[in-house]
Design an enzyme around this catalytic site. Sequence first.
Site, short mmCIF file in Angstrom:
data_model
loop_
_atom_site.label_atom_id
_atom_site.label_comp_id
_atom_site.label_asym_id
_atom_site.label_seq_id
_atom_site.Cartn_x
_atom_site.Cartn_y
_atom_site.Cartn_z
N HIS A 118 -3.58 -5.16 0.49
CA HIS A 118 -3.04 -5.60 1.78
C HIS A 118 -3.04 -7.13 1.88
O HIS A 118 -4.05 -7.74 2.24
CB HIS A 118 -3.87 -5.02 2.93
CG HIS A 118 -3.65 -3.56 3.15
ND1 HIS A 118 -2.68 -3.07 4.01
CD2 HIS A 118 -4.26 -2.47 2.63
CE1 HIS A 118 -2.70 -1.76 4.00
NE2 HIS A 118 -3.65 -1.36 3.17
N SER A 146 -2.64 -13.92 37.13
CA SER A 146 -4.07 -13.63 37.00
C SER A 146 -4.90 -14.86 36.67
O SER A 146 -6.11 -14.86 36.85
CB SER A 146 -4.28 -12.58 35.90
OG SER A 146 -3.98 -13.14 34.63
N GLY A 147 -4.25 -15.89 36.16
CA GLY A 147 -4.99 -17.04 35.68
C GLY A 147 -5.21 -16.99 34.19
O GLY A 147 -5.64 -17.97 33.57
N GLY A 148 -4.91 -15.84 33.56
CA GLY A 148 -5.01 -15.71 32.12
C GLY A 148 -3.86 -16.42 31.43
O GLY A 148 -2.88 -16.83 32.06
N VAL A 149 -3.95 -16.53 30.12
CA VAL A 149 -2.95 -17.26 29.35
C VAL A 149 -1.58 -16.61 29.47
O VAL A 149 -0.58 -17.29 29.73
CB VAL A 149 -3.37 -17.33 27.86
CG1 VAL A 149 -2.27 -17.98 27.03
CG2 VAL A 149 -4.67 -18.09 27.71
N GLU A 162 -1.68 -8.87 4.11
CA GLU A 162 -1.63 -9.31 5.51
C GLU A 162 -3.00 -9.54 6.13
O GLU A 162 -3.11 -10.24 7.14
CB GLU A 162 -0.84 -8.29 6.35
CG GLU A 162 -1.51 -6.95 6.59
CD GLU A 162 -1.26 -5.92 5.50
OE1 GLU A 162 -1.32 -4.72 5.80
OE2 GLU A 162 -1.02 -6.32 4.34
N CYS A 189 0.83 -1.20 0.00
CA CYS A 189 0.00 0.00 0.00
C CYS A 189 0.88 1.26 0.00
O CYS A 189 1.54 1.54 -0.98
CB CYS A 189 -0.98 -0.03 1.17
SG CYS A 189 -2.36 1.13 1.00
N SER A 199 -0.07 -14.39 31.67
CA SER A 199 0.66 -14.45 32.94
C SER A 199 0.98 -15.89 33.31
O SER A 199 2.02 -16.17 33.91
CB SER A 199 -0.14 -13.78 34.06
OG SER A 199 -1.31 -14.51 34.39
N SER A 200 0.12 -16.84 32.93
CA SER A 200 0.37 -18.25 33.24
C SER A 200 1.58 -18.77 32.48
O SER A 200 2.44 -19.46 33.04
CB SER A 200 -0.86 -19.10 32.92
OG SER A 200 -1.96 -18.73 33.73
#
EC number: 6.3.5.2
Length: 539
Positions: free
Chosen positions: A176, A230-233, A178, A81, A235-236
């Site tokens: 584009h 946190s239990g999120g992906v 992508e 572009c 931080s785990s």
Amino acid sequence: MHDKILILDFGSQVTQLIARRVREAHVYCEIHPNDVSDEFVREFAPKAVILSGSHASTYEDHQLRAPQAVWDLGVPVLGICYGMQTMAVQLGGKVEWSDHREFGYAEVRAHGHTRLLDGIEDFTTAEGHGMLKVWMSHGDKVAELPPGFKLMASTPSCPIAGMADEARGYYAVQFHPEVTHTVKGRQMLERFVLQIAGAKPDWIMRDHIEEAVAKIREQVGDEEVILGLSGGVDSSVAAALIHRAIGDQLTCVFVDHGLLRLNEGKMVLDMFEGRLHAKVVHIDASEQFLGHLAGVTDPEAKRKIIGREFVEVFQAEAKKLSNAKWLAQGTIYPDVIESGGAKTKKATTIKSHHNVGGLPETLGLKLLEPLRDLFKDEVRELGVALGLPPEMVYRHPFPGPGLGVRILGEVKREYADLLRRADAIFIEELRNTVATAQDAAAGLCGEADVGKSWYDLTSQAFAVFLPVKSVGVMGDGRTYDYVTALRAVQTTDFMTAHWAHLPYSLLGRVSNRIINEVRGINRAVYDISGKPPATIEWE
């Protein structure tokens, strides 16, 4: 040493998609601003360079240009572009305003035989011309090819939609490749990176572990690290990677703010204390968080309160760990880009991110971000390679403020408890229901999706608590209870999303279970809004 692709960013909102496509080809790449120095380009020593799009015009007073070193290196260059337009201008071509701007789907005709497009087409016309279905977004156009270039693609309103100087390895397209809307875009980028540039496809997450572990050990030495789990992906995976590198030098702090998913705290503790034997400090701060949220209805105010209280609780605990010298965070590459703090200063700030803040400064700690250069799909691959269970690694995204932004208006413990249970039922049914041949025949999924769970076929699904009541009938009595909205979307990049066409039988089962099992909710509705115009989260 990995081969590297240098992506120069001219300010496009989808530049990170270029990087994702290159990484998906297992080639390492980095995004940097277009105005880096010639010395930087030479020292980076890229195998190839990609020039991104831009919202700018080549006619503006302060035109954005690629460094001269890009053209002096002798490596392949791909312009996309605006990247095509600046390539044309810098190499002796001509760009002008277009009378027919193109924004959206277009069909491009391939011309000649170039290494980039040879054999790549979506369909053939009656005259035998190869055609490509692409995504256009431009107001200017190349009016005259630079010396040495030949025409590679065109549309009726954009006679030069692609150009190539194959002797020097220079290619450019006005569309584009992508974005997913360009059907063969990924194939084009892979061909440029792997065949034309000759980059080695050796960027593989299971091999990356050894490099990342060595880097963490070199950074940290014998000092201690603290991490907010946190239990999120993100931080785990960060916790698992750092623990692999330094073991008991890592202390994880898990703050329960009262806005977690059902049984989330137990799952996190079982995983990190039980299976990984990591040190975890568990803090129940739900009373503190919910107390400060009382009476607050504005979504941004809620986010700020939750963020502020987390910092306060985390700081208090961190001060007890006097030997900690490092603060680890699960920041990933899109977080950095979206916060306007990436290696490219051209990225426009979209939102403030909860992982990118002032904690290290206030605590006097050094910052450790081992996932900072990884995209989400790479983080998931890394998590599986580290031995985390797939049900944790492939969980749907969950906002940093938790249920606080899935409860519309004021947050109350009663609302959070109702929402937790409704959400758990929705997710359980999605996991337990597989797509059938009948679903495929009805156009709800593809034939290749038959047998997969609807949880895996959706990118994000959750329940929302609506602070309004509706009249219902249960048994012989009248009810007047709350409403929950169900939201499920399908997307490849979370920049745009379609609402998921779930089977009516599944939606009916979810609604029936919620109304019968969650006392206090008597109505469930399904959100059929796409992004745009709606966002994925309600707040």
